[in-house]
Scaffold this active site. Structure first.
Site, mmCIF file in Angstrom:
data_model
loop_
_atom_site.group_PDB
_atom_site.id
_atom_site.type_symbol
_atom_site.label_atom_id
_atom_site.label_comp_id
_atom_site.label_asym_id
_atom_site.label_seq_id
_atom_site.Cartn_x
_atom_site.Cartn_y
_atom_site.Cartn_z
ATOM 1 N N ASP A 137 -11.037 -3.409 5.928
ATOM 2 C CA ASP A 137 -10.196 -2.645 7.453
ATOM 3 C C ASP A 137 -11.063 -1.389 7.670
ATOM 4 O O ASP A 137 -11.031 -0.458 6.496
ATOM 5 C CB ASP A 137 -8.891 -2.533 7.110
ATOM 6 C CG ASP A 137 -8.123 -2.195 8.408
ATOM 7 O OD1 ASP A 137 -8.228 -3.040 9.271
ATOM 8 O OD2 ASP A 137 -7.546 -1.181 8.603
ATOM 9 N N GLU A 152 -19.299 -8.606 -10.977
ATOM 10 C CA GLU A 152 -18.868 -8.988 -12.295
ATOM 11 C C GLU A 152 -18.399 -10.400 -12.377
ATOM 12 O O GLU A 152 -17.937 -10.938 -13.328
ATOM 13 C CB GLU A 152 -17.650 -7.942 -12.578
ATOM 14 C CG GLU A 152 -17.998 -6.608 -12.820
ATOM 15 C CD GLU A 152 -16.558 -5.676 -12.729
ATOM 16 O OE1 GLU A 152 -15.634 -6.105 -12.801
ATOM 17 O OE2 GLU A 152 -16.701 -4.421 -12.665
HETATM 18 C C1 NOJ Z 1 -8.207 -2.882 11.908
HETATM 19 C C2 NOJ Z 1 -7.119 -3.800 12.223
HETATM 20 O O1 NOJ Z 1 -7.824 -5.021 12.466
HETATM 21 C C3 NOJ Z 1 -5.946 -3.387 13.235
HETATM 22 O O2 NOJ Z 1 -5.143 -4.492 13.355
HETATM 23 C C4 NOJ Z 1 -5.332 -2.025 12.649
HETATM 24 O O3 NOJ Z 1 -4.253 -1.704 13.503
HETATM 25 C C5 NOJ Z 1 -6.156 -0.988 12.253
HETATM 26 N N1 NOJ Z 1 -7.501 -1.429 11.738
HETATM 27 C C6 NOJ Z 1 -5.932 -0.044 11.167
HETATM 28 O O4 NOJ Z 1 -5.364 -0.485 10.040
#
Ligand code: NOJ
Length: 579
Positions: free
Chosen positions: A220, A269
């Site tokens: 993310d 790993e």
């Molecule tokens: C990207 C994620 O796909 C989204 O849903 C989220 O709100 C933001 N990152 C923050 O984590």
């Protein structure tokens, strides 16, 4: 099969899975948003047992892997992207034992498992953040996050005028007067990635899930993490003017790749090595760093998702993207929908952008944004055109070399639920705009599995976001019975894709029309898409068998074997196999 035979078959599938270290290159990865997929215990929130009960659906669909959006303990300030404990399962969703059971069942069905890792920020309920609040300014507990003194005579002003992505200030004040940074919601404090303890803890998390058999990680906001927060902090205007060349204080810094080099060593790993895919909203030419073999290995390509349904835009995006992946040695990832975007069946029913991402006018507006900001009006979208173009775009995308990411419900042709009542909304973008941006809940409404029953078969109880009456028509059991349904189109396309998939190459074919694209993959697999509304008679040079088409009736006509050329209706796609 007897239970013993079933277990033996599952074990064989799992062993076969373990052997291929390049499985991700051209995989079809199905994104599950766990809270909205299937609910076994009837509390209105999807859970792991619910997913377990639907492994058959995934197998029949023909996906190679699932990506599970966060299922970790969370207060749901941002749909689970506010993680309170990275190495556990939210009790409303299940247990670690159930997670193990799910991995075994998916592996047994020949499906790999990718989990979401959220490294830029934790939840404010994370024990580290709670410890930071309890500790004094300057303490090691605070040093895991970004705490600063405020400006103004009494520190009453935030350390800078930066705005959070979800609206409002990017700083929140704590009772002793310090402020902490949150690029997203206030419930999502940013970690300080210059702190070794933070780095080590994420390595521990990667090993924790890898040891449990997880095959890969979706990362993310992978382009955040490291930050240059040297004082004086630049103003928001100065920040916006800074070049995005690897030296920007907040985004896509070159030094973030030191982190992914460490992660790669952990991935390696394992046998086969675990994989990573970066969610990095960066300029296309900066994507290869994330996708390199020394880094995460793959990075999402969102340009196709942002492009108008137009031949020029699609061709431009594909050509540019394939050139870039060659530079990284990775394969591309194609995405038309996910949990953050207006579903593509709806998006393609909206007026085209004047400035789409293909840069034909140099723009980078996001498809669907204007509609969501206008309150998602029902009369602002042509749903029939959207569905037709979505089916065509899906066949185009599934024929491209590289991995394809599908979002739960797109196999049903689901539309965005635009008219959720404000009281039901959950997305922080709605609350922090406030109320102006309708947010992302419309693509997160729990799935309809049956046309009847409470919550359309999502579970024995209700659904945590209200489902509209029209979901009945899109339910899995309703589509099962319709030969032309979206569900059958996806199943057929995925089965053929497995058979036809070869080297990661593509050559464009001459179509004689600006609004028609055709490309050929090795082995004589041709994909044709008509973007305009005029029908297109397939030229003699494409001679072969039409194996799947997005418009109803085309395959049957083609199978008729008449002397007349096969005609594709406007806004449709077909796959042809030569010979
Ligand atoms: C990207 C994620 O796909 C989204 O849903 C989220 O709100 C933001 N990152 C923050 O984590």
């Amino acid at each position: 099969m007897t239970p013993t035979e079933t277990t033996a078959a599952a074990e064989t599938a799992a062993v076969l899975l373990s052997k291929d270290e390049n499985w991700w290159r051209q995989a079809v990865v199905y994104q599950i948003y766990p809270r909205s997929f299937a609910d076994a215990n009837g509390d209105g929130i999807g859970d792991l047992r619910g997913i377990l009960s639907r492994v058959g659906h995934l197998r029949e669909l023909g996906v190679d892997a699932v990506w599970l959006s966060p299922f970790y303990p969370s207060e749901l300030a941002d749909g689970g992207y506010d993680v309170a404990d990275y190495r556990n399962v939210d009790p409303r969703i299940g247990t670690l034992e159930e997670f193990d059971e799910l991995v075994a069942a998916l592996h047994g069905a020949g499906i790999r498992v990718v989990v979401d890792i959220v490294p830029n920020h934790s939840s404010d309920r994370h024990e580290w953040f709670q410890a930071a609040l309890a500790a004094a300014p300057g303490s090691p507990e605070r040093a895991r996050y970004v705490f600063r003194a405020g400006r103004g005579e009494h520190g009453e002003l935030p350390p800078s005028d930066w705005r959070s992505i979800f609206g409002g200030s990017a700083w929140e004040r704590v009772p002793d007067g310090q402020w902490y940074l949150h690029l997203f919601a206030p419930e999502q404090p940013d970690f300080d990635w210059s702190n070794r303890e933070v780095r080590d803890d994420f390595l521990k998390t990667l090993r924790f899930w890898s040891d449990r058999g997880v095959d890969g990680f979706r990362v993310d906001v992978a382009h955040s993490l490291t930050k240059d927060l040297a004082e004086p902090l630049p103003s928001a205007a100065e920040l916006a003017a800074r070049p995005k060349d690897g030296s920007h204080p907040l985004w896509d810094r070159d030094d973030v790749h030191e982190i992914y080099a460490e992660w790669r060593r952990v991935f390696d790993e394992y046998d086969p090595p675990r994989t990573g895919v970066a969610e990095a909203w960066v300029a296309p030419e900066r994507r290869p760093r994330y996708a390199s073999r020394e880094g995460l290995g793959q990075a999402f390509e969102f340009d196709l998702l942002m492009a108008n349904f137009s031949a020029a835009s699609f061709r431009r995006v594909v050509t540019d993207t394939l050139a870039l992946v060659r530079r990284s040695g990775s394969s591309s990832t194609w995405v038309l929908s996910n949990h953050d975007e207006v579903r593509h069946a709806t998006r393609y029913g909206l007026p085209p952008l004047k400035n789409d991402v293909a840069g034909l006018n140099g723009g980078d507006e996001k498809q669907g944004r204007a509609w969501i900001l206008a309150g998602a009006p029902a009369d602002g979208v042509d749903l029939a055109a959207g569905s037709r173009r979505a089916r065509a775009a899906t066949l185009f995308m599934l024929a491209l070399p590289g991995a394809a990411y599908l979002y739960q419900g797109e196999e049903l042709g689901l539309h965005e639920v635009g008219d959720l009542p404000d009281e039901a909304r959950q997305d922080p973008t709605f609350f922090r705009s406030p109320g102006v941006d309708k947010g992302r809940d419309g693509c997160r409404v729990p799935l309809p599995w049956s046309a009847e029953g409470p919550s359309f078969g999502f579970g024995p109880g209700g659904a945590h976001l209200p489902q509209p009456a029209w979901f009945a028509e899109y339910a899995v059991d309703a589509e099962e019975g319709e030969a032309d349904s979206s569900l059958h189109l996806y199943r057929r396309a995925l089965r053929l894709r497995r058979e036809l998939q070869g080297a990661e190459e593509l050559s464009w074919l001459e179509t004689g029309r600006d609004d028609v694209l055709a490309f050929e993959r090795p082995g004589g697999w041709i994909a044709v898409t008509v973007f305009g509304t005029e029908p297109y008679a397939l030229p003699a040079s494409f001679a072969g068998r039409v194996v799947v088409a997005s418009a109803p009736g085309v395959e049957a006509d083609a199978a008729g074997g008449g002397a007349a050329p096969v005609v594709l209706p406007g806004e449709s796609s077909a796959w042809i196999v030569r010979g």
